[in-house]
Write an enzyme that holds these catalytic residues in place. Sequence first.
Site, PDB file in Angstrom:
ATOM      1  N   ASP A 138     -23.090   1.142 -52.742  1.00 44.77           N
ATOM      2  CA  ASP A 138     -23.751   0.834 -51.473  1.00 44.77           C
ATOM      3  C   ASP A 138     -23.927  -0.689 -51.406  1.00 44.77           C
ATOM      4  O   ASP A 138     -23.665  -1.412 -52.365  1.00 44.77           O
ATOM      5  CB  ASP A 138     -25.087   1.588 -51.338  1.00 44.77           C
ATOM      6  CG  ASP A 138     -25.489   1.744 -49.865  1.00 44.77           C
ATOM      7  OD1 ASP A 138     -24.900   1.050 -48.999  1.00 44.77           O
ATOM      8  OD2 ASP A 138     -26.389   2.539 -49.558  1.00 44.77           O
TER       9      ASP A 138
HETATM   10  C1  BGC Z   1     -26.424   1.759 -46.155  1.00 44.70           C
HETATM   11  C2  BGC Z   1     -25.163   2.582 -46.157  1.00 44.70           C
HETATM   12  C3  BGC Z   1     -24.135   1.948 -45.244  1.00 44.70           C
HETATM   13  C4  BGC Z   1     -23.894   0.525 -45.715  1.00 44.70           C
HETATM   14  C5  BGC Z   1     -22.821  -0.210 -44.920  1.00 44.70           C
HETATM   15  C6  BGC Z   1     -26.169   0.285 -46.392  1.00 44.70           C
HETATM   16  O1  BGC Z   1     -27.307  -0.463 -46.155  1.00 44.70           O
HETATM   17  O2  BGC Z   1     -27.296   2.271 -47.140  1.00 44.70           O
HETATM   18  O3  BGC Z   1     -25.439   3.901 -45.748  1.00 44.70           O
HETATM   19  O4  BGC Z   1     -22.964   2.701 -45.241  1.00 44.70           O
HETATM   20  O5  BGC Z   1     -25.108  -0.202 -45.604  1.00 44.70           O
HETATM   21  O6  BGC Z   1     -23.231  -0.547 -43.660  1.00 44.70           O
END
Ligand code: BGC
Length: 704
Positions: free
Chosen positions: A266
Amino acid sequence: MTNESSETFINSLLGQMTIEEKVGQLNQAHPEGWQNTEMIRQGKAGSLLNASGALTGQSSSDSIGAELTNTLQQAALETRLKIPLIFGRDVIHGYRTVFPIPLAQAASFNLDLSCKAASVAAQEATASGIKWTFAPMLDIARDPRWGRVAEGNGEDPYLGARMARSLVLGYQGDDMALPNKLVACAKHYVGYGSAEGGRDYDNGEISEPTLRDIYLPPFQSAIQAGVGTVMSAFLDLNGIPATANHHLLTDVLRGEWGFDGFVVSDWESIAELIPHGIAENRNQAASLALHAGVDMDMVSQVYLDTLLDAVQAGKVPIQEIDEAVRRILRIKQRAGLFDHPFTDPRRFSREVLTAESRQLARQFARESMVLLKNKDNILPLRNFRRLLVAGDFINARAELFGTWSPDGRAEDVVPLDQGLKDIAPKDVEFWFADNVDKAMEYALQVDVVLVLLGEHPYRSGENANLSDLALSPGQAEFIDRMVAIGKPVVLVVFAGRPLVITRQLSQVDAVLYAWHPGIEGAAALGEIIFGTHAPSGHLPITFPRATGQVPVYYNHKNSGRPVTMNGQFTSRYLDIPNTPLFPFGYGLSYTSFDYSNLELSQPSIHGQIVVRAEITNSGGVAGNELVQLYVRDLVGSLTRPVRELKGFQRLELQPGETRSVSFTLDEQMLSFTRADGTRGTEPGRFQVWIAPNSASGLSGEFNL
Ligand code: BGC
């Protein structure tokens, strides 16, 4: 290409790559600072995220997205080995055609609709140059304080697993190489929804049996459906951050389940291993995550900055890097990027926001709304001519989208006031009021008051956590004032989570939970309020009576002193009952259904057992019932949940019509993680229900 020739192609490519080129593939960069295509030409990124679409400040109205990604792709193809980029983005519940939020989609219990909606999202996003979505989110959520409850399928592993499959198949189809298909990403692996106190990013403690039986099944189902990628979660689970968890990312995901795609971290979750206190510095964070099984680094650039030196210093085996690159190339190859790296910009005007996609969004919004109360069948509104529509949401447009809808555009949405008028019978007279004084004045002149309020989308989603699940400030008072006038009041709640509406429920005549219903929410609401369609949604998550009751979920354990026993010292609160405000699976229609004649095919399960009951539409109008199958394993080597969902079916019944519904239970559906850690069944007695929700129904017993 066959699997074999594709692996030969990947291995030959890998054989030609320098360590720098390999490390470049492991890096997912944010386009900020990367617009300088020189960096891409140097082979320092395997993927870009948010390179296309509204988040980058561009309009998502035309072909700009595809043109931009094509330019960036061209730069990647000018590298020595011409390895294409894969463009990722959060396409969570639609792209330009915004569907209901995922939690609302789950409330429809309609797997076919979720598959179709994901497929529309794939068509639209790929027309904009995106090839990879960070969806579906498969986190089981038992705590509605957690803002991201909106993004998942609720609290149940069976429903979660069924939805996971439909969504993955919707995004990827049978062949993710087709130009209108996206690579899906099962996230956030795993346990992210267990964050303590409902605080996003906080730690979770989950026992191994609960992890295996509750949190993992949706992910396993996504793997079985062929999902291309998995995202590792932010949280520290049982002392090991999910992004550094070798057991879960390698032993379980790859070893037990045979996943051969790639894992992306993530956002900066690799670098966050430092504040987690499991890595001393960026070098250690990178090697821990890579060793655990995280193949691609989202945004933090620790792989890019450290892995080359680490390999040269003998601190990271090159085999680990090779394996990560191989998995990434495999998915790029499976996604057809080597053969079709570019997007045809002309697709956008043809394939985005079509009449069919709007129609689907309307049907989905309608089927996701849940009727919670309907005193004296006040809904649908038939015998009222003068209607006051009041509340914060009366002019809502983008507010109907909910969280994670960066590519939806407010101007595509018919506002609620207009949507209601469009659907209402011609003789209905409307008054609209967005503030209490106006509403009080108008209310005296009307026959019925429709109150539209709830959570703003910013009060839901990532890190939008609440310590108090009450309605937003001022809304309870607004309802008090409306009720005081003495006219019938119908309350429509827009929200990304279960809110505590205990008091309001006793005050008003009807409550419809509309969630954040998406682009066609207004028309869908009108169709339900005025009765062109009956509501059919059911709750995919338990609704608490009070915030202090959280976590409260239907598949809990019984305890040694369940509240159902007599005596003072049972497991209970002094101030409220143990039961929730509404149980999982609950939802009304405009008619009523009677359940009768439960029968089992035999007293013991021999491989299978068939459970049957008759359902009668006992009301005056046609209706659609979600018939649910639950079981309870009465004695086990580990204590077992008081109920577990094992099946559901929809029945469309005319007034007075009776139909028999039957479910086949396979013995394997009764398996669980036993005291010795193995999975399987145990002989003994089981209770079974055919039920309209998780707190009622007809029950019988069988033996195994
Ligand atoms: C979130 C993810 C997301 C990623 C990309 C993160 O802050 O937890 O779910 O896919 O950002 O935008």
